[in-house]
Design a protein around this motif. Sequence first.
Motif, PDB file in Angstrom:
ATOM      1  N   GLN A 139       0.828  -1.213   0.000  1.00 46.47           N
ATOM      2  CA  GLN A 139       0.000   0.000   0.000  1.00 46.47           C
ATOM      3  C   GLN A 139       0.860   1.259   0.000  1.00 46.47           C
ATOM      4  O   GLN A 139       0.519   2.251  -0.633  1.00 46.47           O
ATOM      5  N   ASP A 140       1.986   1.211   0.692  1.00 50.78           N
ATOM      6  CA  ASP A 140       2.837   2.397   0.708  1.00 50.78           C
ATOM      7  C   ASP A 140       3.535   2.584  -0.635  1.00 50.78           C
ATOM      8  O   ASP A 140       3.793   3.712  -1.062  1.00 50.78           O
ATOM      9  N   TYR A 141       3.817   1.475  -1.288  1.00 47.24           N
ATOM     10  CA  TYR A 141       4.380   1.553  -2.647  1.00 47.24           C
ATOM     11  C   TYR A 141       3.399   2.298  -3.560  1.00 47.24           C
ATOM     12  O   TYR A 141       3.778   3.190  -4.320  1.00 47.24           O
ATOM     13  N   THR A 143      13.671   6.856  -5.871  1.00 48.09           N
ATOM     14  CA  THR A 143      14.675   5.962  -5.282  1.00 48.09           C
ATOM     15  C   THR A 143      14.023   5.048  -4.248  1.00 48.09           C
ATOM     16  O   THR A 143      14.329   3.863  -4.143  1.00 48.09           O
ATOM     17  N   GLU A 144      13.104   5.650  -3.505  1.00 51.23           N
ATOM     18  CA  GLU A 144      12.405   4.907  -2.462  1.00 51.23           C
ATOM     19  C   GLU A 144      11.590   3.745  -3.046  1.00 51.23           C
ATOM     20  O   GLU A 144      11.510   2.675  -2.442  1.00 51.23           O
ATOM     21  N   LEU A 145      11.026   3.973  -4.217  1.00 51.07           N
ATOM     22  CA  LEU A 145      10.221   2.912  -4.832  1.00 51.07           C
ATOM     23  C   LEU A 145      11.060   1.663  -5.083  1.00 51.07           C
ATOM     24  O   LEU A 145      10.562   0.539  -4.992  1.00 51.07           O
ATOM     25  N   VAL A 169       2.882  15.257   5.442  1.00 52.70           N
ATOM     26  CA  VAL A 169       3.159  13.891   4.968  1.00 52.70           C
ATOM     27  C   VAL A 169       4.535  13.431   5.451  1.00 52.70           C
ATOM     28  O   VAL A 169       4.705  12.341   6.005  1.00 52.70           O
ATOM     29  N   GLU A 170       5.524  14.290   5.246  1.00 51.02           N
ATOM     30  CA  GLU A 170       6.912  13.899   5.549  1.00 51.02           C
ATOM     31  C   GLU A 170       7.212  13.973   7.050  1.00 51.02           C
ATOM     32  O   GLU A 170       7.900  13.118   7.596  1.00 51.02           O
ATOM     33  N   ARG A 171       6.659  14.962   7.709  1.00 51.08           N
ATOM     34  CA  ARG A 171       6.907  15.113   9.152  1.00 51.08           C
ATOM     35  C   ARG A 171       6.309  13.934   9.925  1.00 51.08           C
ATOM     36  O   ARG A 171       6.918  13.386  10.849  1.00 51.08           O
ATOM     37  N   PHE A 199      -5.481  11.144   7.712  1.00 48.70           N
ATOM     38  CA  PHE A 199      -5.131  10.108   6.734  1.00 48.70           C
ATOM     39  C   PHE A 199      -3.935   9.293   7.211  1.00 48.70           C
ATOM     40  O   PHE A 199      -3.880   8.077   7.017  1.00 48.70           O
ATOM     41  N   GLU A 200      -2.972   9.964   7.839  1.00 50.91           N
ATOM     42  CA  GLU A 200      -1.798   9.222   8.334  1.00 50.91           C
ATOM     43  C   GLU A 200      -2.224   8.193   9.374  1.00 50.91           C
ATOM     44  O   GLU A 200      -1.771   7.049   9.361  1.00 50.91           O
ATOM     45  N   TRP A 201      -3.074   8.630  10.287  1.00 50.49           N
ATOM     46  CA  TRP A 201      -3.563   7.695  11.318  1.00 50.49           C
ATOM     47  C   TRP A 201      -4.296   6.517  10.664  1.00 50.49           C
ATOM     48  O   TRP A 201      -4.048   5.348  10.976  1.00 50.49           O
TER      49      TRP A 201
HETATM   50  C1  MP5 Z   1       4.953   8.898   3.551  1.00 49.11           C
HETATM   51  C2  MP5 Z   1       4.722   7.613   3.050  1.00 49.11           C
HETATM   52  C3  MP5 Z   1       6.252   9.614   3.339  1.00 49.11           C
HETATM   53  N1  MP5 Z   1       5.655   6.934   2.364  1.00 49.11           N
HETATM   54  N2  MP5 Z   1       3.532   7.001   3.283  1.00 49.11           N
HETATM   55  C4  MP5 Z   1       2.593   7.646   3.991  1.00 49.11           C
HETATM   56  C5  MP5 Z   1       1.291   6.979   4.210  1.00 49.11           C
HETATM   57  N3  MP5 Z   1       2.796   8.864   4.491  1.00 49.11           N
HETATM   58  C6  MP5 Z   1       3.956   9.484   4.273  1.00 49.11           C
HETATM   59  O1  MP5 Z   1       6.392   9.966   1.999  1.00 49.11           O
HETATM   60  P1  MP5 Z   1       7.708   9.550   1.212  1.00 49.11           P
HETATM   61  O2  MP5 Z   1       7.401   9.773  -0.224  1.00 49.11           O
HETATM   62  O3  MP5 Z   1       7.924   8.072   1.445  1.00 49.11           O
HETATM   63  O4  MP5 Z   1       8.827  10.371   1.767  1.00 49.11           O
END
Ligand code: MP5
Length: 217
Positions: free
Chosen positions: A43-45, A79-81, A129-131, A198-200
């Motif tokens: 899901q994070d991908y 890169t993360e992908l 998102v990043e924090r 959404f993060e939660w």
């Molecule tokens: C991030 C992520 C961070 N990968 N997934 C969620 C649900 N929230 C935040 O973003 P990134 O692109 O991995 O730095």
Amino acid sequence: MTLSEQLVAENEALWRTWQPHAFTRAVAENTIEPAVFLRWVAQDYLFVSEGLRFLGVLLSKAPHARLDGLADTIGAWKTELALFREHAAAAGADLTVPPYLVTRAYVDFLLATAHQEGFVVGWAVLYGVERSYHDAWRWALEHSAPDNPYRHWMENWGSDTFGAFVAHLAEVLDAQAAGLDEATRAAIHERFAQTARFEWLFWEMARHGERFGPQPG
Ligand code: MP5
């Protein structure tokens, strides 16, 4: 208090849910079920790959001074992908799964924000998102053994390097705080709070699939 800190403080009840979440605690303790971890990986991908659209729209609205940094961010997400793909390949797992509704809704929310709002609101959401991920994974990093097999995941978002990137996002936001009109300020607070929700939900989904408990706070 700076705007970037105020936004986190306003959403403290949600912030506490991933410092730690049961998911990140299990990763830190190396007791996470592999299938549950893989659910999050898949899901994070999807989140990161579809999230590139959000960065693309944000880039198109960015002032000149932000173009270089945002292009780097797109590169970092790309890169993360590869990290996700490597893990899935090693686990023999398929990443071509459909998105859960939370994943779908979160990336749609990001894209809609970038389209509907001005640059600074999108930037504030990017900061959220990043924090949130930095804080979640930092906790795991600080509470795991050095030989924990998930350390590279924790370091990806929990490292000092990633922390410096998050601090930069905060700095740029705070530098614009004084000049914001009321409508923009309200949009920042509203969209940031939605990002925190959404993060939660994303952590809840990672742990439970698509079954959720009551929202805290
Ligand atoms: C991030 C992520 C961070 N990968 N997934 C969620 C649900 N929230 C935040 O973003 P990134 O692109 O991995 O730095």
